[in-house]
Write a protein that holds these residues in place. Structure first.
Motif: not given
Length: 375
Positions: A73, A76, A80, A98, A102, A105-106
């Motif tokens: 994680s 991400e 972010a 990865t 990320a 998703r963003l």
């Protein structure tokens, strides 16, 4: 712009991916952009004003020097927090996936830079990958990554054709720069030449990692050429084996900066042996250094060398091709001067500043496409 660079390798590693990312971050900072680097393994937490986020890694079996980034994680969260305009995936294989997930998703567009032929790499490490199907599996994995990127940058026509055959679209040619202020014929060192060529031999050298995928064992084909002294610059897992094969060669170990530039410029002929190069930066550095080049006529070198004008291309499938061309170049000073002069002229405009500015153009275009899709 704000650019998050997710890379499979970075300092303190010394390889094509790490070096390219370093030059990209240098230029981005110098031109007012903000960069965040996400990289595997231990190393510096800051570079050229950019934060470097380090993620957990695992040493690759059979290649302990290469830390493989593990999913988590942290990528991400860092992304972010940084809020990038675009995510640059440098040679995505593991950590790059990865980063790609990320970014999706963003809602951030991605530019994937193809740089490592991992399928070809696996071919030289069957003991590490434990399966005869590793090459096919890795090819499918690579294709999946690049099909999901918003834009794909490739370093050569061979790489373009390779990815296109796998169904990858939005492919653009983006080559590497070369540090012309560092790699220069004026760095030729009479002292080095006297030390290496104690009997006035022609200096034929290889520069790069001493690893199986570079096929450096083929240097043995040149060991008994009359009037030739082999010089091997670099380090890696097969160095000991190579030293036993080439007891008469000069082994310098890893060189950097001005020492490396002097070594390049002090050669008479530069030779490259590997067949799986997507680009082959050392060919370009030798050309900038005013040295005649003999390289394989496949992959990236086929774009960098015009046979008979800016270098010589050997056929890896022909057993005597490498030896014959190196022998020819070693016997003909006029040929070496002709090849070196043309090659130096050919690379004169390939600065890192120019190629990174071109890269920023790709960033802007994918950001514009993303805005258009949202509208």
């Amino acid at each position: 712009m704000r650019i998050c660079v997710v890379t499979e390798s970075f300092l303190p590693q010394v390889n094509g991916v790490a070096n390219s990312v370093r030059h990209v971050v240098d230029r981005l900072g110098a031109t007012g952009h903000q960069a965040l680097v996400v990289a595997p393994g231990p190393g510096p937490r800051e570079y050229a004003g950019a934060e470097v986020v380090r993620v957990r890694s695992l040493a690759l079996p059979g290649y302990q020097e290469f830390p493989l980034g593990l999913p988590g994680s942290a990528v991400e969260r860092a992304m972010a927090r940084f809020a990038p305009d675009v995510v640059h995936l440098a040679s995505p294989v593991a950590l790059g996936v990865t980063g790609q997930r990320a970014a999706r998703r963003l809602g951030v567009p991605t530019v994937a830079v193809y740089q490592t032929d991992v399928a070809g790499f696996a071919r030289h490490y069957p003991h590490a990958f434990m399966t005869g199907h590793a090459e096919r599996v890795m090819t499918r994995w690579l294709a999946r990554i690049h099909r999901r990127a918003d834009r794909n940058l490739v370093p050569s026509r061979a790489s373009h054709d390779q990815l296109a055959a796998l169904g990858v679209t939005d492919l653009h040619l983006w080559r590497r720069g070369v540090s012309l202020d560092l790699f220069d014929p004026r760095r030729r060192s009479p002292q080095l030449r006297r030390r290496w060529a104690d009997e006035g031999q022609v200096l034929v050298g290889y520069v790069g990692r001493l690893a199986a995928e570079k096929q450096v064992h083929r240097l043995a084909e040149l060991a008994d050429l009359p009037g030739v002294r082999l010089v091997v610059v670099g380090d890696g897992p097969v160095r000991g084996q190579l030293q036993r094969m080439l007891p008469g060669a000069v082994f310098t170990g890893m060189l950097r900066g001005e020492e490396l530039a002097a070594a390049f410029a002090s050669l008479d002929v530069f030779v490259h042996t590997g067949e799986n190069e997507t680009f082959c930066q050392t060919v370009q550095e030798a050309q900038a250094s005013g040295v005649a080049v003999v390289a394989p006529g496949v992959g990236g070198p086929a774009d960098l060398v015009e046979h008979g004008r800016t270098g010589l291309l050997h056929d890896p499938a022909e057993p005597d091709s490498l030896r014959d061309l190196v022998s020819w170049a070693s016997r003909e000073p006029a040929l070496r001067m002709h090849l070196a002069a043309n090659a130096r002229q050919a690379v004169a405009g390939r600065t890192w500043a120019a190629v990174v500015d071109e890269l920023v153009g790709h960033y802007r275009e994918v950001c514009g496409q993303d805005v258009a899709r949202a509208a």
